[in-house]
Design an enzyme around this catalytic site. Sequence first.
Site, PDB file in Angstrom:
ATOM      1  N   GLY B  41      -1.287 -11.189 -38.147  1.00  0.00           N
ATOM      2  CA  GLY B  41      -0.787 -11.354 -36.787  1.00  0.00           C
ATOM      3  C   GLY B  41      -1.600 -10.511 -35.825  1.00  0.00           C
ATOM      4  O   GLY B  41      -1.938  -9.358 -36.114  1.00  0.00           O
ATOM      5  N   LEU B  44       0.850  -8.423 -29.791  1.00  0.00           N
ATOM      6  CA  LEU B  44       0.803  -7.032 -29.331  1.00  0.00           C
ATOM      7  C   LEU B  44       0.888  -6.074 -30.501  1.00  0.00           C
ATOM      8  O   LEU B  44       0.147  -5.092 -30.577  1.00  0.00           O
ATOM      9  CB  LEU B  44       1.947  -6.776 -28.360  1.00  0.00           C
ATOM     10  CG  LEU B  44       1.764  -7.400 -26.994  1.00  0.00           C
ATOM     11  CD1 LEU B  44       2.922  -7.053 -26.097  1.00  0.00           C
ATOM     12  CD2 LEU B  44       0.456  -6.922 -26.363  1.00  0.00           C
ATOM     13  N   ALA B  45       1.801  -6.353 -31.434  1.00  0.00           N
ATOM     14  CA  ALA B  45       1.972  -5.434 -32.559  1.00  0.00           C
ATOM     15  C   ALA B  45       0.729  -5.438 -33.443  1.00  0.00           C
ATOM     16  O   ALA B  45       0.176  -4.379 -33.763  1.00  0.00           O
ATOM     17  CB  ALA B  45       3.213  -5.826 -33.361  1.00  0.00           C
ATOM     18  N   HIS B 267      18.393 -16.464 -23.849  1.00  0.00           N
ATOM     19  CA  HIS B 267      17.983 -15.966 -22.535  1.00  0.00           C
ATOM     20  C   HIS B 267      18.652 -16.778 -21.437  1.00  0.00           C
ATOM     21  O   HIS B 267      18.628 -18.002 -21.481  1.00  0.00           O
ATOM     22  CB  HIS B 267      16.457 -16.073 -22.415  1.00  0.00           C
ATOM     23  CG  HIS B 267      15.900 -15.245 -21.312  1.00  0.00           C
ATOM     24  ND1 HIS B 267      16.169 -15.505 -19.987  1.00  0.00           N
ATOM     25  CD2 HIS B 267      15.086 -14.159 -21.325  1.00  0.00           C
ATOM     26  CE1 HIS B 267      15.540 -14.605 -19.238  1.00  0.00           C
ATOM     27  NE2 HIS B 267      14.885 -13.778 -20.018  1.00  0.00           N
ATOM     28  N   ARG B 331      21.187  -9.792 -20.929  1.00  0.00           N
ATOM     29  CA  ARG B 331      21.023 -11.226 -21.167  1.00  0.00           C
ATOM     30  C   ARG B 331      22.202 -11.877 -21.859  1.00  0.00           C
ATOM     31  O   ARG B 331      22.597 -12.989 -21.502  1.00  0.00           O
ATOM     32  CB  ARG B 331      19.790 -11.423 -22.035  1.00  0.00           C
ATOM     33  CG  ARG B 331      18.560 -11.046 -21.262  1.00  0.00           C
ATOM     34  CD  ARG B 331      17.335 -11.063 -22.110  1.00  0.00           C
ATOM     35  NE  ARG B 331      16.214 -10.761 -21.231  1.00  0.00           N
ATOM     36  CZ  ARG B 331      14.968 -10.636 -21.645  1.00  0.00           C
ATOM     37  NH1 ARG B 331      14.685 -10.779 -22.934  1.00  0.00           N
ATOM     38  NH2 ARG B 331      14.021 -10.379 -20.786  1.00  0.00           N
ATOM     39  N   GLU B 426       8.187  -7.972 -33.286  1.00  0.00           N
ATOM     40  CA  GLU B 426       9.405  -8.788 -33.340  1.00  0.00           C
ATOM     41  C   GLU B 426       9.786  -9.132 -34.783  1.00  0.00           C
ATOM     42  O   GLU B 426      10.938  -9.449 -35.070  1.00  0.00           O
ATOM     43  CB  GLU B 426       9.209 -10.067 -32.503  1.00  0.00           C
ATOM     44  CG  GLU B 426      10.507 -10.819 -32.260  1.00  0.00           C
ATOM     45  CD  GLU B 426      10.377 -11.995 -31.300  1.00  0.00           C
ATOM     46  OE1 GLU B 426       9.394 -12.041 -30.528  1.00  0.00           O
ATOM     47  OE2 GLU B 426      11.252 -12.871 -31.325  1.00  0.00           O
ATOM     48  N   ARG B 436      18.509  -7.378 -27.191  1.00  0.00           N
ATOM     49  CA  ARG B 436      17.371  -6.652 -26.659  1.00  0.00           C
ATOM     50  C   ARG B 436      17.412  -6.662 -25.141  1.00  0.00           C
ATOM     51  O   ARG B 436      17.684  -7.693 -24.536  1.00  0.00           O
ATOM     52  CB  ARG B 436      16.057  -7.295 -27.129  1.00  0.00           C
ATOM     53  CG  ARG B 436      14.832  -6.672 -26.499  1.00  0.00           C
ATOM     54  CD  ARG B 436      13.558  -7.255 -27.042  1.00  0.00           C
ATOM     55  NE  ARG B 436      13.319  -8.622 -26.644  1.00  0.00           N
ATOM     56  CZ  ARG B 436      12.841  -9.001 -25.454  1.00  0.00           C
ATOM     57  NH1 ARG B 436      12.579  -8.098 -24.535  1.00  0.00           N
ATOM     58  NH2 ARG B 436      12.637 -10.269 -25.194  1.00  0.00           N
TER      59      ARG B 436
END
Lengths: 249, 637
Positions: B41, B44-45, B267, B331, B426, B436
Site C-alpha cells: 500500500g 498516506l500510511a 458520512h 458524523r 485505515e 472517527r
Amino acid sequence: MKLTLHIWRQADANSSGAFRTYELNDVSEHMSFLEMLDVLNEKLITDGEEPVSFDHDCREGICGACSMMINGQAHGPDRKTTTCQLHMRKFKSGDHIWIEPWRANAFPVIRDLVVDRTAFDRIMQAGGFVSVNTGNAPDANANMIPKQNADLAFDAATCIGCGACVAACKNASAMLFVSAKVSQYALLPQGQPEKKQRVQKMLAQMDQEGFGGCTNTNECEAACPAGISVDNIARLNREFVSAVLTSAD
Amino acid sequence: MSLPSSKIPNGPIAEKWTRHKNDLKLVAPNNKRKYDILVVGTGLAGASAAASLAELGYNVKAFCFQDSARRAHSIAAQGGINAAKNYPNDGDSVWRLFYDTVKGGDYRAREANVHRLAEVSANIIDQCVAQGVPFARDYGGLLANRTFGGAQVSRTFYARGQTGQQLLLGAYSALMRQVNKGKVKLYSRREMIDLVQVDGAARGIIVRNLTNGKLERYSGHAVLLCTGGYGNVYYLSTNAMGCNVTAAWRCYKRGAYFANPCYTQIHPTCIPVSGDYQSKLTLMSESLRNDGRVWVPKRDDDRRRPQEIPDNERDYYLERRYPAFGNMVPRDVASRAAKERCDAGFGIGETGRAVYLDFGRAIQEQGKAAIEAKYGNLFHMYRKITDENPYEVPMKIYPAVHYTMGGLWVDYNLQSTIPGLYVLGEANFSDHGANRLGASALMQGLADGYFVAPYTVGDHLASTKLEKVDTDHGAFGEIENEAQAKIDRLLSIQGSRSVDSFHRELGIAMWDYCGMARNADGLREAIEKIQKIRWEFWENVRVTGSGGQLNQELEKAGRVADFLEFGELLAKDALAREESCGGHFREEHQTAENEAKRDDDNFCHVAAWEYKEDAEPVRHQEQLVFENVKLTQRSYK
Ligand SMILES: Cc1cc2nc3c(=O)[nH]c(=O)nc-3n(C[C@H](O)[C@H](O)[C@H](O)COP(=O)(O)OP(=O)(O)OC[C@H]3O[C@@H](n4cnc5c(N)ncnc54)[C@H](O)[C@@H]3O)c2cc1C
Ligand code: FES
C-alpha cells in the site's frame, strides 16, 4: 439514449489492436461516462465476451487513473473534466463515440484502453521532491509564504498526473506535467536549495523516456482536467535558463 | 490463542510514548541495510512508512494495485487534517485533541494510542510543509485553519478541498526520492493475495502481477499492511472502486485477529443515490458544514422549490437538536439525524431520501468569492454530477458509507497478532474507537507511517532472531499453490452472473441490515442472506478471460469473494455488540431522545475475532481502561 461506440480493443502490448463497434440502447443522461462503459461491460459479460479494460479508481476526478481519448479529445468534450466526471448529458441519442487509449511512445498500451504511465513516476524520481528526511522539519510557520505564491504553488500542485497533456500534444510532450512540479517548488522557499538540479534532471528524464519537445501549441492546457496553466511552462523555461547559466558544473 | 498484550506502556499518559521510545530496541545504522521490509500500500500510511524506513537505511519494497503509487485512495481526501498546533490561539492543545478524539470515538478507543496521535500531530504538519505541501495560508503568509465536526476549536489544516491529494503527493515525493536513491523498489499494478509465514512470523507475501497475471513471491523481515479500509463491502460508498479488504482478510485467515469490524462510518454529506447503474457515491466534504446549514421543510408535504420556502418554514434540525455544536456535530450524529427526518417523511428530492445543505446565508454574508475560495472544487464537482448550481440552489445530500474504524487488531507498536506483521492507517483498528472525527484519518495515516512504525518495526527486528528466508523456501510454494488454485477455481465456474451483480446484491443486504441502524433480527437475516449470496457466487459467477493477462474481472472477483466472507463477520460483530456506540447503532439500545446508548459495564472492550477453519470465529476481548477521560453519555447539545 442510443449510442454507437467504436472502441479500441487490443489484447496486450504485443498484439495489434483495432476498433470494434458496439451498440447501446438505454443510456441515461445522468450516467457518468465510465458508468456507461460499466453497462456495456455488463452486457459483454452476459454475452460471453471479454469486457473492455480501462483504468479508473476514484471516479471523482482526482486520482488521475482514468484516461481515454473520446472523439479525438483527451477526456472528451467537457473542459476541465476527467473521463470519470464526464456525464452522458453531454452527448445525444444517435451519437457515434470513438474511444481510444492515450497515444504516445512513452505510454505503451497494456490492453484495450490501459496504458503504461510509469514514465511519469520516473520523471518524479529524477527530481520531483524536496530532500527532507522525516523528523528534520522546522516549525511549519517558521517560513511565512506570501499568500499569492502559496496559491500559485497550490494551483500547480493540483496536477493529477493523468497524462492528458501528453495525449493531447502532437509532439507527445510531457512539458505541462514537468512544469507543474517544477513551478510548485520554484514558488516555495522549501524548493529553493535544489531548484537548479531539479529542473535539469526532470527535463533530462523526460527526454530519455521518449516524450517529445514543447512547441507551444497549448493543446495541453486545453486538455488538462486540473486546469494547469501553460504559465507554468514559461516559468519552467526561466528556471531552466537560469539554472544552465548559473550552474558551475 | 488468547489475545496478546496490547503493550500499552506504564506511566502518566503524556509520558507513555516518550518512555516507550526510550525502551524500544534499536537496529544499528550499518545493520539496517541487512533488513528487507515489505510495505503493501502506498497511501498516506504506506508511502510515509516506506519513505521513512528507507531514509533510516532499510531496504524497502513497496506495492500497490494502481498503476502508480500516487493514485492510492488517500488522494481523494478532501477536507483537511487535524493537528494540535493552536496557531489560532483558540485554546487548543494536545490534551484537547486527545480528549475530543476519545469522546468523538464514543469511548471505544485506547487512550494511549489516541494520546500519541495527538502528540505527533504537530510534527506531521511541520513535515508536510517542509516537503513543499501547499497548505492554505492567510494574507500574512501564515497557515490557515478551519473547523471540523466534534471540535470547538479550529485545528484543521487544509489545501482547498484537496488536502488528501496534497498530503499524498508530499509522501509520494518522499517515496520517489528514496526510489531514486535505490532504497525503495516500487511494484505497481501488484495485488497482494496472501501472506507467507515462517516459524510463526510474517516473512513474505504472494502478489499477482496485474499486467501479466503471474504470481510473484517476495520475502522480507517484516511486512507492513497499509491497504486501507473495507467500506466497499457495501458496494456503494465514497471509496475508490479498487478499495478492498483482501490483503487484511487473507492475513486474518492466516492468524491475524480482526477487531471491531462492525464499526463503520456513514458520512452525512454525500450526493444521494440516483440510479441502479450507479457505481459509487461522491462525498461532499464535512468542511462544507462550516458554512452550509442543513435543513428540511417543516411540513412533510411541502413540494415547493427550496428557494421558495421561507426561513421560518424550514427545520434546521441540527441547530434545533444540538444548539452547542449545531451543524458541526460528529458524523454519526448528523447521519442518524438525517435518516430520522427522512424516515419521518420530511426528506426531499425525488426519492425523499435527501436533505438540503444550504449556503444561502454564507454567500449573503461572506460573498460568493469567499465561498468559492474555500470550496470551489467541491461546488464544481457537485455541479458536474448533478447538473445543479449550488451557488444558487441548496445542495441535496444524504449519508453514505465512507470510512471503516474497524480493522486488523494491533498492539501499541502497530503489530498484529502475527509477529512481524504490522498494520497502519485505515487498515488497523486502533485510534478512532466507534466513530472517527473528520480530518483525523489523514492525521492517523501519517502518524503511523512517519512517526510510529519507523521506531516500532526496528524493535521487532532488533529483538527477534530471524533466520535467512528466501523465496524458494517451502512456505512460499505452498501458499502460492493455494493462491493459484483459488484463481483457477474462479475462472472455471463460468456461470451466468457478473461479479458486479453479486457485489451489488451484497451491498444492498449490508446497507439494509448493517447500515445506519441495526437490530438483532435484521442482522440474523443479513447473515443468512450473505451466506446465500456467497454460495451462489461460487456456483454461478462468470469471470471472463484468462489468468495470464490483465484481467479486471478476475481482480474484482477475488475482492468480492473476500467481501462475501468478511460481510458475514461484520454482521456477527454487530450482533454480538449489544449496545449502541458511535457509528454502531443498535435500535434496541437507544436513549429516550434516540441517541446511542452505550453499555460500559459489558462492552467497554475491543472485540478481536480469531479465524477458525470450518468453525465459528472466536471473539476475544481487550478491556479498555480509561484513566484520564471520564466516560459520560456523549452530548453535543
Ligand atoms: C472521499 C473521501 C474523502 C476523505 N476526506 C478525508 C479528510 O478530509 N480528512 C481525513 O482525515 N480523512 C479523509 N478521508 C479518509 C482518508 O482519506 C482515508 O482513511 C485514508 O486516506 C486512508 O489512507 P491509507 O494509507 O490507510 O489507505 P489508502 O490511501 O486507501 O491506500 C491503500 C493502499 O493500499 C494498496 N492496496 C490495497 N489493497 C491492496 C492489495 N491487496 N495489494 C496491494 N496493494 C493494495 C492500494 O494500492 C493503496 O496504495 C476521506 C475518505 C474518502 C473516501
Ligand atoms: S477515476 Fe480517478 S480521476 Fe477518473
